[in-house]
Design a protein around this motif. Sequence first.
Motif, PDB file in Angstrom:
ATOM      1  N   PRO A  34       2.858 -27.094  -7.422  1.00  0.00           N
ATOM      2  CA  PRO A  34       2.724 -28.055  -8.520  1.00  0.00           C
ATOM      3  C   PRO A  34       1.299 -28.587  -8.659  1.00  0.00           C
ATOM      4  CG  PRO A  34       4.060 -28.962  -6.727  1.00  0.00           C
ATOM      5  CD  PRO A  34       3.724 -27.560  -6.357  1.00  0.00           C
ATOM      6  N   HIS A  35       0.927 -28.839  -9.923  1.00  0.00           N
ATOM      7  CA  HIS A  35      -0.398 -29.382 -10.220  1.00  0.00           C
ATOM      8  C   HIS A  35      -0.310 -30.764 -10.852  1.00  0.00           C
ATOM      9  CE1 HIS A  35      -2.127 -25.495  -9.270  1.00  0.00           C
ATOM     10  NE2 HIS A  35      -1.231 -24.935 -10.058  1.00  0.00           N
ATOM     11  N   SER A  36       0.801 -31.074 -11.489  1.00  0.00           N
ATOM     12  CA  SER A  36       0.920 -32.353 -12.187  1.00  0.00           C
ATOM     13  C   SER A  36       1.538 -33.439 -11.315  1.00  0.00           C
ATOM     14  CB  SER A  36       1.768 -32.181 -13.454  1.00  0.00           C
ATOM     15  OG  SER A  36       3.073 -31.774 -13.115  1.00  0.00           O
ATOM     16  N   THR A  37       1.882 -33.098 -10.096  1.00  0.00           N
ATOM     17  CA  THR A  37       2.409 -34.065  -9.139  1.00  0.00           C
ATOM     18  C   THR A  37       1.904 -33.663  -7.758  1.00  0.00           C
ATOM     19  OG1 THR A  37       4.408 -35.184  -8.353  1.00  0.00           O
ATOM     20  CG2 THR A  37       4.563 -32.806  -8.702  1.00  0.00           C
ATOM     21  N   VAL A  38       1.981 -34.579  -6.826  1.00  0.00           N
ATOM     22  CA  VAL A  38       1.547 -34.290  -5.470  1.00  0.00           C
ATOM     23  C   VAL A  38       2.529 -33.301  -4.856  1.00  0.00           C
ATOM     24  CG1 VAL A  38       1.116 -35.291  -3.189  1.00  0.00           C
ATOM     25  CG2 VAL A  38       0.530 -36.576  -5.247  1.00  0.00           C
ATOM     26  N   SER A  39       2.001 -32.262  -4.244  1.00  0.00           N
ATOM     27  CA  SER A  39       2.865 -31.279  -3.610  1.00  0.00           C
ATOM     28  C   SER A  39       3.397 -31.842  -2.302  1.00  0.00           C
ATOM     29  CB  SER A  39       2.088 -29.990  -3.328  1.00  0.00           C
ATOM     30  OG  SER A  39       2.916 -29.092  -2.634  1.00  0.00           O
ATOM     31  N   ASN A  40       4.723 -31.816  -2.155  1.00  0.00           N
ATOM     32  CA  ASN A  40       5.301 -32.267  -0.892  1.00  0.00           C
ATOM     33  C   ASN A  40       5.864 -31.088  -0.101  1.00  0.00           C
ATOM     34  OD1 ASN A  40       7.746 -31.637  -2.063  1.00  0.00           O
ATOM     35  ND2 ASN A  40       8.550 -33.724  -2.016  1.00  0.00           N
ATOM     36  N   ALA A  41       5.467 -29.907  -0.493  1.00  0.00           N
ATOM     37  CA  ALA A  41       5.767 -28.662   0.211  1.00  0.00           C
ATOM     38  C   ALA A  41       7.229 -28.237   0.141  1.00  0.00           C
ATOM     39  CB  ALA A  41       5.305 -28.745   1.662  1.00  0.00           C
ATOM     40  N   HIS A  42       8.006 -28.773  -0.796  1.00  0.00           N
ATOM     41  CA  HIS A  42       9.366 -28.259  -0.985  1.00  0.00           C
ATOM     42  C   HIS A  42       9.272 -26.848  -1.547  1.00  0.00           C
ATOM     43  CE1 HIS A  42      12.305 -31.271   0.005  1.00  0.00           C
ATOM     44  NE2 HIS A  42      11.613 -32.197  -0.622  1.00  0.00           N
ATOM     45  N   PRO A  43      10.071 -25.941  -1.035  1.00  0.00           N
ATOM     46  CA  PRO A  43      10.085 -24.584  -1.591  1.00  0.00           C
ATOM     47  C   PRO A  43      10.533 -24.615  -3.058  1.00  0.00           C
ATOM     48  CG  PRO A  43      11.242 -24.660   0.508  1.00  0.00           C
ATOM     49  CD  PRO A  43      10.961 -26.073   0.115  1.00  0.00           C
ATOM     50  N   PRO A  44      10.108 -23.657  -3.856  1.00  0.00           N
ATOM     51  CA  PRO A  44      10.311 -23.739  -5.298  1.00  0.00           C
ATOM     52  C   PRO A  44      11.618 -23.159  -5.838  1.00  0.00           C
ATOM     53  CG  PRO A  44       8.890 -21.909  -4.792  1.00  0.00           C
ATOM     54  CD  PRO A  44       9.180 -22.597  -3.491  1.00  0.00           C
TER      55      PRO A  44
END
Length: 183
Positions: A34-44
Amino acid sequence: MLHIPLLHLPYFWDEGGYYIPAARDILLTGSLIPHSTVSNAHPPLVMAWLALWWKVIGYAPLVTRTAMLILAAFSLAGVFRLAERVSNTNVAIASTLLTALYPVFFAQSSLAQVDLAAAGLTFWALSAYVEGQWIAAAVWFALAALAIIENLAPQPWVGWGLIVTAAYFLGLPFLRHSPLAHG
Protein backbone atom coordinates in the motif's frame (compact mmCIF):
# COMPACT_ATOMS: atom_id res chain seq x y z
CA MET A 1 -30.99 -11.70 5.26
CA LEU A 2 -29.95 -10.42 8.67
CA HIS A 3 -27.13 -8.43 7.07
CA ILE A 4 -29.29 -6.47 4.61
CA PRO A 5 -29.59 -3.39 6.88
CA LEU A 6 -25.81 -3.40 7.34
CA LEU A 7 -24.75 -3.53 3.69
CA HIS A 8 -24.64 0.24 3.17
CA LEU A 9 -22.83 1.15 6.39
CA PRO A 10 -19.67 3.23 5.97
CA TYR A 11 -16.30 1.67 6.63
CA PHE A 12 -15.48 1.23 10.27
CA TRP A 13 -12.33 1.03 12.41
CA ASP A 14 -9.50 -0.89 10.71
CA GLU A 15 -11.46 -1.08 7.48
CA GLY A 16 -11.14 2.63 6.76
CA GLY A 17 -7.71 2.96 8.31
CA TYR A 18 -5.91 0.17 6.52
CA TYR A 19 -7.79 -2.55 4.64
CA ILE A 20 -9.88 -0.39 2.31
CA PRO A 21 -7.01 1.99 1.36
CA ALA A 22 -4.69 -1.00 0.83
CA ALA A 23 -7.26 -2.78 -1.35
CA ARG A 24 -7.90 0.44 -3.28
CA ASP A 25 -4.16 0.74 -3.94
CA ILE A 26 -4.24 -2.76 -5.45
CA LEU A 27 -7.24 -1.74 -7.56
CA LEU A 28 -5.71 1.52 -8.81
CA THR A 29 -2.02 0.67 -9.12
CA GLY A 30 -1.78 -3.12 -8.94
CA SER A 31 0.76 -2.73 -6.16
CA LEU A 32 0.54 -5.27 -3.36
CA ILE A 33 2.33 -2.82 -1.07
CA PRO A 34 0.00 0.00 0.00
CA HIS A 35 0.99 3.58 -0.75
CA SER A 36 -1.99 5.56 0.52
CA THR A 37 -1.79 4.14 4.03
CA VAL A 38 0.97 2.95 6.32
CA SER A 39 1.91 -0.62 5.52
CA ASN A 40 1.40 -2.90 8.50
CA ALA A 41 2.70 -5.92 6.60
CA HIS A 42 -0.63 -7.78 6.33
CA PRO A 43 -0.51 -10.13 3.36
CA PRO A 44 -2.64 -8.91 0.45
CA LEU A 45 -4.94 -11.91 -0.13
CA VAL A 46 -8.15 -10.38 1.25
CA MET A 47 -7.34 -6.93 -0.15
CA ALA A 48 -6.78 -8.47 -3.59
CA TRP A 49 -10.16 -10.23 -3.24
CA LEU A 50 -11.81 -6.85 -2.62
CA ALA A 51 -9.94 -5.19 -5.47
CA LEU A 52 -11.15 -7.93 -7.82
CA TRP A 53 -14.77 -7.35 -6.81
CA TRP A 54 -14.40 -3.58 -7.16
CA LYS A 55 -12.89 -3.99 -10.62
CA VAL A 56 -15.72 -6.27 -11.76
CA ILE A 57 -18.70 -4.57 -10.06
CA GLY A 58 -17.57 -1.16 -8.83
CA TYR A 59 -16.08 0.56 -5.83
CA ALA A 60 -18.78 0.90 -3.16
CA PRO A 61 -19.39 -0.21 0.42
CA LEU A 62 -22.24 -2.46 -0.81
CA VAL A 63 -19.81 -4.33 -3.08
CA THR A 64 -17.26 -4.59 -0.27
CA ARG A 65 -19.78 -5.94 2.22
CA THR A 66 -21.17 -8.40 -0.32
CA ALA A 67 -17.68 -9.68 -1.21
CA MET A 68 -16.97 -10.24 2.47
CA LEU A 69 -20.31 -12.01 2.96
CA ILE A 70 -19.30 -14.38 0.16
CA LEU A 71 -16.14 -15.17 2.16
CA ALA A 72 -18.32 -15.67 5.25
CA ALA A 73 -20.53 -18.13 3.35
CA PHE A 74 -17.39 -19.92 2.15
CA SER A 75 -16.21 -20.07 5.78
CA LEU A 76 -19.53 -21.51 6.94
CA ALA A 77 -19.34 -24.13 4.19
CA GLY A 78 -15.93 -25.07 5.64
CA VAL A 79 -17.43 -25.34 9.13
CA PHE A 80 -20.16 -27.61 7.75
CA ARG A 81 -17.76 -29.84 5.86
CA LEU A 82 -15.38 -30.19 8.79
CA ALA A 83 -18.17 -30.97 11.26
CA GLU A 84 -19.73 -33.45 8.87
CA ARG A 85 -16.40 -35.23 8.37
CA VAL A 86 -15.67 -35.57 12.08
CA SER A 87 -19.25 -36.29 13.15
CA ASN A 88 -22.46 -36.35 11.10
CA THR A 89 -24.84 -34.15 9.13
CA ASN A 90 -26.97 -33.16 12.14
CA VAL A 91 -23.91 -31.97 14.04
CA ALA A 92 -22.70 -30.16 10.92
CA ILE A 93 -26.01 -28.31 10.54
CA ALA A 94 -26.07 -27.32 14.22
CA SER A 95 -22.39 -26.26 14.18
CA THR A 96 -22.86 -24.14 11.07
CA LEU A 97 -26.00 -22.47 12.39
CA LEU A 98 -24.43 -21.71 15.76
CA THR A 99 -21.27 -20.37 14.12
CA ALA A 100 -23.30 -18.12 11.81
CA LEU A 101 -25.28 -16.73 14.77
CA TYR A 102 -22.28 -16.35 17.05
CA PRO A 103 -22.05 -12.56 17.58
CA VAL A 104 -18.34 -12.29 16.76
CA PHE A 105 -18.73 -14.24 13.50
CA PHE A 106 -21.88 -12.33 12.59
CA ALA A 107 -20.25 -8.94 13.22
CA GLN A 108 -17.06 -9.83 11.35
CA SER A 109 -18.81 -11.43 8.39
CA SER A 110 -19.46 -8.22 6.49
CA LEU A 111 -16.42 -6.23 7.63
CA ALA A 112 -13.45 -5.80 5.31
CA GLN A 113 -10.94 -7.45 7.62
CA VAL A 114 -8.72 -10.51 7.35
CA ASP A 115 -9.74 -12.60 10.36
CA LEU A 116 -12.83 -14.25 8.91
CA ALA A 117 -11.09 -15.24 5.68
CA ALA A 118 -8.22 -16.80 7.63
CA ALA A 119 -10.67 -18.71 9.82
CA GLY A 120 -12.59 -19.97 6.79
CA LEU A 121 -9.45 -21.13 5.02
CA THR A 122 -8.38 -22.87 8.22
CA PHE A 123 -11.73 -24.71 8.42
CA TRP A 124 -11.17 -25.97 4.87
CA ALA A 125 -7.58 -26.94 5.72
CA LEU A 126 -8.68 -28.91 8.76
CA SER A 127 -11.36 -30.63 6.72
CA ALA A 128 -8.80 -31.65 4.10
CA TYR A 129 -6.47 -32.84 6.85
CA VAL A 130 -9.20 -34.97 8.45
CA GLU A 131 -9.93 -36.47 5.03
CA GLY A 132 -6.26 -37.36 4.56
CA GLN A 133 -5.80 -34.92 1.66
CA TRP A 134 -2.35 -33.71 2.71
CA ILE A 135 -1.53 -31.54 -0.28
CA ALA A 136 -4.94 -29.84 -0.20
CA ALA A 137 -4.51 -29.27 3.54
CA ALA A 138 -1.09 -27.70 2.98
CA VAL A 139 -2.50 -25.42 0.26
CA TRP A 140 -5.46 -24.33 2.44
CA PHE A 141 -3.15 -23.69 5.42
CA ALA A 142 -0.78 -21.69 3.21
CA LEU A 143 -3.69 -19.59 1.93
CA ALA A 144 -4.82 -19.01 5.52
CA ALA A 145 -1.33 -17.77 6.33
CA LEU A 146 -1.44 -15.48 3.28
CA ALA A 147 -4.71 -14.06 4.55
CA ILE A 148 -3.56 -12.96 7.97
CA ILE A 149 0.00 -13.65 9.14
CA GLU A 150 1.94 -10.44 8.90
CA ASN A 151 5.03 -11.58 10.75
CA LEU A 152 5.73 -14.93 9.11
CA ALA A 153 9.06 -13.90 7.59
CA PRO A 154 10.85 -12.86 10.83
CA GLN A 155 10.09 -16.20 12.43
CA PRO A 156 12.29 -18.81 10.74
CA TRP A 157 10.90 -21.60 12.90
CA VAL A 158 7.47 -21.12 11.30
CA GLY A 159 8.99 -21.33 7.83
CA TRP A 160 11.00 -24.38 8.82
CA GLY A 161 7.85 -25.97 10.26
CA LEU A 162 6.06 -25.43 6.97
CA ILE A 163 8.97 -26.91 5.02
CA VAL A 164 9.25 -29.95 7.29
CA THR A 165 5.49 -30.53 7.20
CA ALA A 166 5.38 -30.31 3.42
CA ALA A 167 8.44 -32.57 3.11
CA TYR A 168 6.88 -35.13 5.43
CA PHE A 169 3.64 -35.27 3.46
CA LEU A 170 5.48 -35.36 0.15
CA GLY A 171 7.87 -38.07 1.41
CA LEU A 172 11.05 -36.15 0.60
CA PRO A 173 14.22 -38.12 1.47
CA PHE A 174 16.05 -35.50 3.57
CA LEU A 175 13.41 -35.97 6.22
CA ARG A 176 14.42 -39.59 6.82
CA HIS A 177 17.29 -38.41 9.03
CA SER A 178 15.18 -35.94 10.98
CA PRO A 179 14.00 -36.74 14.50
CA LEU A 180 10.54 -35.74 13.32
CA ALA A 181 10.51 -38.65 10.89
CA HIS A 182 10.72 -41.15 13.73
CA GLY A 183 8.00 -39.74 15.78
